[in-house]
Design a protein around this motif. Structure first.
Motif, short mmCIF file in Angstrom:
data_model
loop_
_atom_site.label_atom_id
_atom_site.label_comp_id
_atom_site.label_asym_id
_atom_site.label_seq_id
_atom_site.Cartn_x
_atom_site.Cartn_y
_atom_site.Cartn_z
N ALA A 18 -13.81 30.36 -64.63
CA ALA A 18 -13.68 29.57 -65.86
C ALA A 18 -14.07 28.12 -65.62
N SER A 19 -13.66 27.55 -64.49
CA SER A 19 -13.98 26.15 -64.24
C SER A 19 -15.48 25.97 -64.01
N LEU A 20 -16.12 26.93 -63.37
CA LEU A 20 -17.57 26.85 -63.14
C LEU A 20 -18.34 27.03 -64.44
N VAL A 21 -17.87 27.94 -65.30
CA VAL A 21 -18.53 28.14 -66.60
C VAL A 21 -18.35 26.90 -67.47
N GLU A 22 -17.16 26.29 -67.41
CA GLU A 22 -16.91 25.05 -68.16
C GLU A 22 -17.90 23.96 -67.71
N TYR A 23 -18.14 23.88 -66.41
CA TYR A 23 -19.11 22.90 -65.91
C TYR A 23 -20.50 23.23 -66.42
N GLN A 24 -20.90 24.49 -66.39
CA GLN A 24 -22.21 24.88 -66.89
C GLN A 24 -22.39 24.45 -68.35
N ARG A 25 -21.37 24.68 -69.15
CA ARG A 25 -21.45 24.33 -70.58
C ARG A 25 -21.58 22.82 -70.77
N ALA A 26 -20.77 22.08 -70.03
CA ALA A 26 -20.84 20.62 -70.16
C ALA A 26 -22.20 20.11 -69.69
N LEU A 27 -22.74 20.70 -68.64
CA LEU A 27 -24.04 20.29 -68.13
C LEU A 27 -25.14 20.61 -69.14
N ALA A 28 -25.08 21.81 -69.72
CA ALA A 28 -26.08 22.19 -70.72
C ALA A 28 -26.05 21.25 -71.92
N GLN A 29 -24.85 20.89 -72.34
CA GLN A 29 -24.73 19.97 -73.48
C GLN A 29 -25.27 18.59 -73.13
N LEU A 31 -27.57 17.89 -71.00
CA LEU A 31 -29.02 17.95 -70.84
C LEU A 31 -29.74 18.39 -72.12
N ASP A 32 -28.94 18.71 -73.15
CA ASP A 32 -29.49 19.20 -74.42
C ASP A 32 -30.29 20.49 -74.20
N ARG A 33 -29.67 21.40 -73.48
CA ARG A 33 -30.31 22.68 -73.21
C ARG A 33 -29.32 23.80 -73.50
N SER A 34 -29.84 25.02 -73.60
CA SER A 34 -28.98 26.19 -73.82
C SER A 34 -28.22 26.53 -72.54
N GLU A 35 -27.07 27.12 -72.70
CA GLU A 35 -26.31 27.57 -71.54
C GLU A 35 -27.11 28.63 -70.78
N ARG A 225 -22.78 31.10 -59.91
CA ARG A 225 -22.63 30.18 -61.04
C ARG A 225 -23.24 28.82 -60.73
N LEU A 226 -23.12 28.36 -59.50
CA LEU A 226 -23.72 27.07 -59.16
C LEU A 226 -25.24 27.17 -59.17
N GLY A 227 -25.77 28.29 -58.71
CA GLY A 227 -27.22 28.48 -58.77
C GLY A 227 -27.74 28.46 -60.19
N GLU A 228 -26.98 29.05 -61.11
CA GLU A 228 -27.38 29.04 -62.52
C GLU A 228 -27.36 27.62 -63.08
N ALA A 229 -26.37 26.82 -62.66
CA ALA A 229 -26.31 25.42 -63.09
C ALA A 229 -27.48 24.63 -62.51
N THR A 230 -27.87 24.94 -61.28
CA THR A 230 -29.02 24.26 -60.67
C THR A 230 -30.30 24.56 -61.44
N GLU A 231 -30.42 25.78 -61.95
CA GLU A 231 -31.60 26.12 -62.75
C GLU A 231 -31.67 25.28 -64.02
N LEU A 232 -30.51 24.94 -64.58
CA LEU A 232 -30.51 24.03 -65.74
C LEU A 232 -31.13 22.69 -65.37
N LEU A 233 -30.72 22.14 -64.23
CA LEU A 233 -31.27 20.87 -63.79
C LEU A 233 -32.76 21.00 -63.50
N ALA A 234 -33.15 22.09 -62.86
CA ALA A 234 -34.57 22.28 -62.52
C ALA A 234 -35.42 22.38 -63.79
N ASP A 235 -34.93 23.12 -64.78
CA ASP A 235 -35.68 23.25 -66.04
C ASP A 235 -35.81 21.91 -66.74
#
Length: 333
Positions: A18-29, A31-35, A225-235
């Motif tokens: 849950a804490s990692l997903v919460e971070y993904q959501r905050a990061l996506a928001q 960066l103005d990107r989809s989760e 989950r961290l790898g998925e968050a890294t993909e957000l940054l890479a995109d």
């Protein structure tokens, strides 16, 4: 009320994710990107089957008259107890206690005045038994641990990832591994006397929860989950107009987002896993070389430096994530 308690229990197991997903959501928001699409992490590998885990030990056969001839070595009652109905079905830990005591009595007898009073045949028999039990004892100590229900349970695939706030019995398990490690190092030390009750208490601690499996599964989940968050940054880095779409400066975003609970959990998870796997590594090294199947499992799942093992893989994922954050900060001055 019962339903609420059950729900609370389920939620506790999912706190890490849950804490990692919460971070993904905050990061996506930010960066103005989809989760990101979230994949299910693999389960850990199965522990090798029993016959692949254990060392083969040839059964030692001596007639009772031959054993009785060595009665001054005080092994007669010990052998009789081992050969009765209860002795034959004793758990691996008790078999180790028996073999340890048998070796100590034979060793002490061989280095006493007793051999001089024996016939040639009995003296040769005593020497052979002492040598055989000396060679077998390290295999027995290995088998007593790796053949035990407690050890197998620690690697259970039917387990959940370790939850951030769940520390039940963890320190007791460290104490148990430390004691087993010392027992292995001291098994040929006649002055060291293990208590059967102490061994059983430590095995009870190991039996209390499948800690190895819980840690490995938490590492796999965190890496995923961290790898998925890294993909957000890479995109975001690869897209045009990224800097304009940010909700704040990259420095401010980095400070705010990396202060979220997910990062505290990642830090504590890596520290605990490092401590546990290092303790396991010392235990492995105190034993004789493991069977091939166990060596392969150890390298794949318990290694401290194999890049594809869970702990090094999470360390690499954390490093990649930090590098992408630095790249974003440098790209948007």
């Amino acid at each position: 009320m019962l339903l609420l308690l059950l729900l609370a229990g389920c939620g506790n197991e999912e706190q890490g994710e849950a804490s990692l997903v919460e971070y993904q959501r905050a990061l996506a928001q930010a960066l103005d990107r989809s989760e990101p699409a979230r994949g299910a992490p693999d389960n850990i590998g199965s522990l090798p089957e029993r016959d692949e885990r254990l060392h083969e030990i040839t059964e030692t056969r001596e007639g009772m008259l031959a054993v009785y001839a060595l009665r001054e070595c005080r092994i007669t009652s010990l052998v009789a107890a081992r050969n009765n109905q209860l002795g034959r079905v004793a758990p691996p830990s008790q078999q180790w206690i028996y073999e340890l005591e048998l070796w100590r009595r034979l060793h002490a007898c061989w280095h006493s005045d007793v051999p001089g009073s024996l016939s040639d045949a009995d003296r040769v028999r005593l020497e052979r038994l002492t040598r055989t039990k000396t060679e077998q004892l390290p295999k027995v100590s290995w088998n007593s641990l790796f053949g035990s229900e407690e050890w197998v349970r620690s690697f259970s695939r039917a387990s959940s990832p370790l939850a951030p706030g769940d520390t039940r019995g963890i320190e007791a398990q460290f104490e148990a591994l430390s004691w087993v490690h010392q027992a292995t190092l001291n098994q040929f030390n006649p002055t060291w006397s293990p208590e059967s009750s102490t061994l059983e208490n430590h095995l009870k601690s190991l039996r209390s929860r499948p800690l190895t499996a819980e840690l490995l599964r938490a590492l796999l989940l965190a890496e995923q989950r961290l790898g998925e968050a890294t993909e957000l940054l890479a995109d975001s880095l690869a897209a045009d107009g990224t800097c304009r779409r940010l909700s704040a400066t990259p420095d401010e975003l980095h400070r705010r987002l990396t202060a979220m609970p997910a990062f505290d959990w990642l830090e504590r998870l890596e520290a605990l896993a490092t401590r546990w796997l290092t303790t396991l590594d010392r235990l492995f090294e105190s034993h004789l070389a493991p069977p091939a199947a166990v060596a392969a499992y150890r390298e794949r799942w318990l290694s401290l430096d194999n890049p594809v093992a869970p702990l090094p893989a999470l360390r690499r994922a954390r490093g990649e994530h930090r590098r992408h954050w630095r790249a974003l900060i440098e790209s948007c001055p």
